[in-house]
Design a protein around this motif. Structure first.
Motif, PDB file in Angstrom:
ATOM      1  N   ASP A 235     -13.538   0.679   7.031  1.00 58.04           N
ATOM      2  CA  ASP A 235     -12.881  -0.094   8.088  1.00 58.04           C
ATOM      3  C   ASP A 235     -12.046  -1.234   7.519  1.00 58.04           C
ATOM      4  OD1 ASP A 235     -14.100   1.098  10.569  1.00 58.04           O
ATOM      5  OD2 ASP A 235     -15.939   0.429   9.589  1.00 58.04           O
ATOM      6  N   ILE A 236     -12.548  -1.851   6.448  1.00 53.14           N
ATOM      7  CA  ILE A 236     -11.941  -3.070   5.904  1.00 53.14           C
ATOM      8  C   ILE A 236     -11.724  -2.889   4.402  1.00 53.14           C
ATOM      9  CG2 ILE A 236     -12.218  -5.556   5.572  1.00 53.14           C
ATOM     10  CD1 ILE A 236     -14.498  -5.199   7.866  1.00 53.14           C
ATOM     11  N   LEU A 237     -10.506  -3.087   3.953  1.00 55.22           N
ATOM     12  CA  LEU A 237     -10.192  -3.043   2.524  1.00 55.22           C
ATOM     13  C   LEU A 237      -9.713  -4.418   2.094  1.00 55.22           C
ATOM     14  CD1 LEU A 237      -9.599  -1.710  -0.227  1.00 55.22           C
ATOM     15  CD2 LEU A 237      -7.366  -1.035   0.705  1.00 55.22           C
ATOM     16  N   VAL A 238     -10.378  -4.992   1.099  1.00 57.84           N
ATOM     17  CA  VAL A 238      -9.951  -6.267   0.522  1.00 57.84           C
ATOM     18  C   VAL A 238      -9.426  -6.002  -0.885  1.00 57.84           C
ATOM     19  CG1 VAL A 238     -10.616  -8.587  -0.168  1.00 57.84           C
ATOM     20  CG2 VAL A 238     -11.658  -7.552   1.864  1.00 57.84           C
ATOM     21  N   ASN A 239      -8.121  -6.119  -1.047  1.00 62.69           N
ATOM     22  CA  ASN A 239      -7.480  -5.979  -2.354  1.00 62.69           C
ATOM     23  C   ASN A 239      -7.503  -7.338  -3.045  1.00 62.69           C
ATOM     24  OD1 ASN A 239      -6.497  -3.184  -2.431  1.00 62.69           O
ATOM     25  ND2 ASN A 239      -5.161  -3.789  -0.735  1.00 62.69           N
ATOM     26  N   ASN A 240      -8.402  -7.485  -4.004  1.00 60.12           N
ATOM     27  CA  ASN A 240      -8.574  -8.785  -4.649  1.00 60.12           C
ATOM     28  C   ASN A 240      -8.490  -8.720  -6.168  1.00 60.12           C
ATOM     29  OD1 ASN A 240      -9.653 -11.657  -4.921  1.00 60.12           O
ATOM     30  ND2 ASN A 240     -11.299 -10.491  -5.894  1.00 60.12           N
ATOM     31  N   ALA A 241      -8.769  -7.572  -6.774  1.00 60.37           N
ATOM     32  CA  ALA A 241      -8.765  -7.478  -8.240  1.00 60.37           C
ATOM     33  C   ALA A 241      -7.415  -7.936  -8.786  1.00 60.37           C
ATOM     34  CB  ALA A 241      -9.044  -6.042  -8.673  1.00 60.37           C
TER      35      ALA A 241
ATOM     36  N   MET B 257       1.503  -6.545 -13.407  1.00 63.05           N
ATOM     37  CA  MET B 257       2.080  -5.808 -12.281  1.00 63.05           C
ATOM     38  C   MET B 257       1.251  -4.581 -11.910  1.00 63.05           C
ATOM     39  SD  MET B 257       4.610  -7.521 -11.221  1.00 63.05           S
ATOM     40  CE  MET B 257       5.530  -8.914 -11.840  1.00 63.05           C
ATOM     41  N   ASN B 258       0.715  -3.898 -12.914  1.00 62.80           N
ATOM     42  CA  ASN B 258      -0.064  -2.692 -12.646  1.00 62.80           C
ATOM     43  C   ASN B 258      -1.306  -2.988 -11.812  1.00 62.80           C
ATOM     44  OD1 ASN B 258       1.626  -0.878 -13.899  1.00 62.80           O
ATOM     45  ND2 ASN B 258       0.523  -0.885 -15.844  1.00 62.80           N
ATOM     46  N   LEU B 259      -1.979  -4.080 -12.109  1.00 62.24           N
ATOM     47  CA  LEU B 259      -3.196  -4.405 -11.372  1.00 62.24           C
ATOM     48  C   LEU B 259      -2.876  -5.154 -10.080  1.00 62.24           C
ATOM     49  CD1 LEU B 259      -6.251  -4.392 -11.167  1.00 62.24           C
ATOM     50  CD2 LEU B 259      -6.312  -6.447 -12.599  1.00 62.24           C
ATOM     51  N   ASN B 260      -2.033  -6.171 -10.156  1.00 59.91           N
ATOM     52  CA  ASN B 260      -1.820  -7.070  -9.022  1.00 59.91           C
ATOM     53  C   ASN B 260      -0.949  -6.497  -7.916  1.00 59.91           C
ATOM     54  OD1 ASN B 260      -3.142  -8.706 -10.845  1.00 59.91           O
ATOM     55  ND2 ASN B 260      -1.693 -10.391 -10.733  1.00 59.91           N
ATOM     56  N   VAL B 261      -0.109  -5.516  -8.249  1.00 60.73           N
ATOM     57  CA  VAL B 261       0.791  -4.952  -7.241  1.00 60.73           C
ATOM     58  C   VAL B 261       0.562  -3.450  -7.074  1.00 60.73           C
ATOM     59  CG1 VAL B 261       3.183  -4.684  -6.486  1.00 60.73           C
ATOM     60  CG2 VAL B 261       2.518  -6.708  -7.782  1.00 60.73           C
ATOM     61  N   ARG B 262       0.728  -2.716  -8.154  1.00 63.11           N
ATOM     62  CA  ARG B 262       0.584  -1.259  -8.088  1.00 63.11           C
ATOM     63  C   ARG B 262      -0.821  -0.861  -7.637  1.00 63.11           C
ATOM     64  NH1 ARG B 262      -0.363   3.047 -11.962  1.00 63.11           N
ATOM     65  NH2 ARG B 262       0.987   4.849 -11.555  1.00 63.11           N
ATOM     66  N   GLY B 263      -1.830  -1.566  -8.143  1.00 66.11           N
ATOM     67  CA  GLY B 263      -3.208  -1.262  -7.768  1.00 66.11           C
ATOM     68  C   GLY B 263      -3.454  -1.477  -6.282  1.00 66.11           C
ATOM     69  N   TYR B 264      -2.886  -2.552  -5.723  1.00 61.07           N
ATOM     70  CA  TYR B 264      -3.019  -2.817  -4.283  1.00 61.07           C
ATOM     71  C   TYR B 264      -2.409  -1.666  -3.481  1.00 61.07           C
ATOM     72  CZ  TYR B 264      -4.355  -7.814  -4.730  1.00 61.07           C
ATOM     73  OH  TYR B 264      -5.000  -9.004  -4.983  1.00 61.07           O
TER      74      TYR B 264
END
Length: 263
Positions: A92-98, A118-125
């Motif tokens: 239900d809820i996704l928190v993209n924080n990594a 960029m790979n973790l902070n943007v692409r990963g989200y």
């Protein structure tokens, strides 16, 4: 029948996936969701830290589980999403924080470090949001996505803070939030962002030592850094039906620093 405020904030029966959830801001967000009644899946790279965080949540009466994964790697992102869906049935809820930061003068910033951020902070989200929405939220016509950005997304930094890749990535997160909210509103999926200011954490330890906690706190109208409770209220609002008519938005939780800076 109109629900009470307590009923609107109640997350009983909801499921949540929190990346970077083993410590710091991610753990605080997981605690908020669990305290509101959600069942929480924690993810980060280190199994030992995840196990400890999960035990902490369970000791507080929160239903918690964990999966180790590197959200900079597409195959691990998909494995994380699939295993979460297998255990929980839906999200239900996704928190993209990594996230990750890197400090270097712009003229000398390594390209490989830029790519890592960029790979973790943007692409990963993007990849995790895409997979969870495609395989759970869209079909159920319901979802809450919370992206952790930063007040670093709102402008430049004080002299001595050379984090151009991090600032750029968090600026991208804000527009990612807006664009996704516009696309997925038709599926009753809300997408919002939190922009924390300075909170003591492992990621900010170097900056706090270099610039001084008291000095940084003095720049905030409230005169302090963030603490272990300051993100909970906004997280609960975004995740619950109390915030069901809020999407594509961001809010700074920074003691007023961004107001002083003109953000």
């Amino acid at each position: 029948m109109t629900r009470t405020l307590q009923q609107l904030f109640d997350l009983t029966g909801r499921t949540a996936l929190v990346t970077g959830g083993s410590r710091g801001l991610g753990l605080q967000l997981a605690q908020a969701l669990g305290e509101a009644g959600a069942r929480v899946m924690l993810s980060a790279r280190k199994a030992g830290e995840l196990e400890a965080a999960s035990s902490l949540l369970k000791a507080a009466g929160i239903k918690a589980d964990w999966i180790a994964a590197d959200c900079a790697q597409e195959c691990e992102i998909h494995a994380l999403a699939n295993e979460t869906l297998r255990r929980f049935g839906h999200v239900d809820i996704l928190v993209n924080n990594a996230g990750v930061a890197w400090s270097a003068p712009a003229e000398d910033h390594p390209v490989e470090a830029w790519d890592k951020v960029m790979n973790l902070n943007v692409r990963g989200y993007f990849l995790l949001s895409q997979h969870i929405a495609k395989h759970s939220m869209i079909a159920r016509n319901h979802g809450r996505i919370i992206n952790v950005a930063s007040i670093a997304a709102l402008g430049g930094n004080p002299r001595g803070m050379n984090t151009i890749a991090y600032n750029t990535s968090k600026g991208a997160v804000l527009n990612f939030t807006r664009a996704l909210a516009c696309e997925w509103g038709v599926y009753n999926i809300t997408v919002n962002a939190i922009c924390p200011g300075f909170f003591p954490s492992r990621m900010t330890m170097g900056t706090l030592q270099a610039m001084g906690e008291e000095r940084l706190a003095s720049h905030a109208p409230l005169g302090r850094l963030g603490d272990d409770e300051d993100l909970k209220g906004l997280c609960a609002l975004y995740a619950s039906d109390a915030g069901k008519h809020i999407t594509g938005q961001w809010l700074a939780v920074d003691g007023g620093v961004s107001v002083v800076a003109g953000g």
